[in-house]
Design an enzyme around this catalytic site. Structure first.
Site, PDB file in Angstrom:
ATOM      1  N   HIS A   1       0.638   5.492   5.965  1.00 51.13           N
ATOM      2  CA  HIS A   1       0.560   5.904   4.562  1.00 51.13           C
ATOM      3  C   HIS A   1       0.917   7.377   4.382  1.00 51.13           C
ATOM      4  CE1 HIS A   1      -2.134   2.342   4.824  1.00 51.13           C
ATOM      5  NE2 HIS A   1      -1.360   2.005   3.794  1.00 51.13           N
TER       6      HIS A   1
ATOM      7  N   SER B   1       0.798  -1.226   0.000  1.00 49.24           N
ATOM      8  CA  SER B   1       0.000   0.000   0.000  1.00 49.24           C
ATOM      9  C   SER B   1       0.831   1.277   0.000  1.00 49.24           C
ATOM     10  CB  SER B   1      -0.937   0.006   1.221  1.00 49.24           C
ATOM     11  OG  SER B   1      -0.207  -0.074   2.420  1.00 49.24           O
TER      12      SER B   1
ATOM     13  N   GLU C   1      -6.617  17.127  10.060  1.00 45.91           N
ATOM     14  CA  GLU C   1      -7.595  17.587  11.033  1.00 45.91           C
ATOM     15  C   GLU C   1      -8.994  17.538  10.419  1.00 45.91           C
ATOM     16  OE1 GLU C   1      -6.929  18.247  14.127  1.00 45.91           O
ATOM     17  OE2 GLU C   1      -4.758  17.994  13.885  1.00 45.91           O
TER      18      GLU C   1
END
Length: 255
Positions: free
Chosen positions: A193, A10, A177
């Site tokens: 990631h 990934s 956020e």
């Protein structure tokens, strides 16, 4: 045309527009190359074993040509203790890597091993932890054993993460956020990631090492010293196009 096939998980794979700004370093690698085709076969949530079980390695081997490169980067999914994913670093993980290397060489292609970047894990004192450590070590051992070129993205990324610290690294990972990005309206704290900037600089490092270690002639490289606005240059495919390309490759037409 020479091709570079990417086999990984990934942190390497390309992402669809609905997942931006999450990006894999394989997604931005073409920014640093020219006259060579980058075929990103990496898959989310794939380790060495799952990539093979899903038929992805066989599809690469069916189309790879002599003098092409097979760039292999795994580790983060391999350490997940889940059925069908976990591999022991100095056991099945190494055996799988040997298969990738030997199968590529049997077809006249050149294997390259790339250690996975380290996750963003800091303790409450700001000290960086290295949960992945055994997998890069195991990959380095295979590289020496089989005389395979190694790009140590893990060691390079660890140095960068440490310099930036717990707060500075947030801009490299998918740490958002609430309300910061429309794809993640509730916010997200992903310590594995990368977002576009982190992926871009990791791919720049990989490309630089391909050049420095003589894996491709100099004329195939570009932009290695160019400053980029990652949010502007890292491309994301529309979801429908991404899905169609994935189906085509799964059906056997890798390109």
């Amino acid at each position: 045309m020479t091709a570079i096939y990417l086999a990984g998980g990934s942190t390497v794979c390309s992402r669809r527009r609905s997942m931006a700004p999450m990006a894999g370093w394989g997604q931005s690698l073409p920014l640093f190359l020219q006259g060579v085709e980058v075929v990103n076969c990496a898959r989310a949530d794939a380790g060495t074993k799952r990539f093979v079980d899903g038929g992805h390695l066989d599809r690469i081997l069916d189309t790879i040509k002599p003098e092409d490169l097979l760039v292999v980067s795994f580790g983060l999914s391999d350490m997940q203790e889940r059925p069908g994913r976990y591999t022991e670093p100095f056991g099945e993980f190494q055996s799988d890597l040997r298969r990738y290397v030997n199968e590529a060489r049997d077809r006249g292609a050149h294997p390259v091993l790339v250690t996975s970047h380290e996750p963003r894990i800091f303790d409450r004192f700001g000290n960086m932890r290295r949960p992945l450590m055994m997998y890069p070590a195991a990959m380095r051992e295979v590289a020496v054993e089989l005389t395979v070129p190694l790009i140590d993205l893990n060691e390079w990324s660890t140095g960068w993460w440490r310099r930036l610290g717990p707060d500075g690294t947030k801009s490299l990972f998918v740490y958002l956020e609430p309300g910061e990005h429309p794809n993640y309206p509730g916010g997200v704290a992903d310590h594995v990631h990368l977002r576009s900037r982190g992926a871009l600089e990791c791919s720049r490092f990989v490309a630089s090492q391909l050049l420095v270690q003589g894996m491709l002639p100099a004329q195939f490289f570009r932009n290695l010293e160019t400053g980029f606005d990652a949010d502007q240059v890292v491309e994301f495919l529309d979801d429908a196009v991404f899905d169609q390309m994935t189906k085509t490759r799964v059906a056997g037409g890798m390109k």
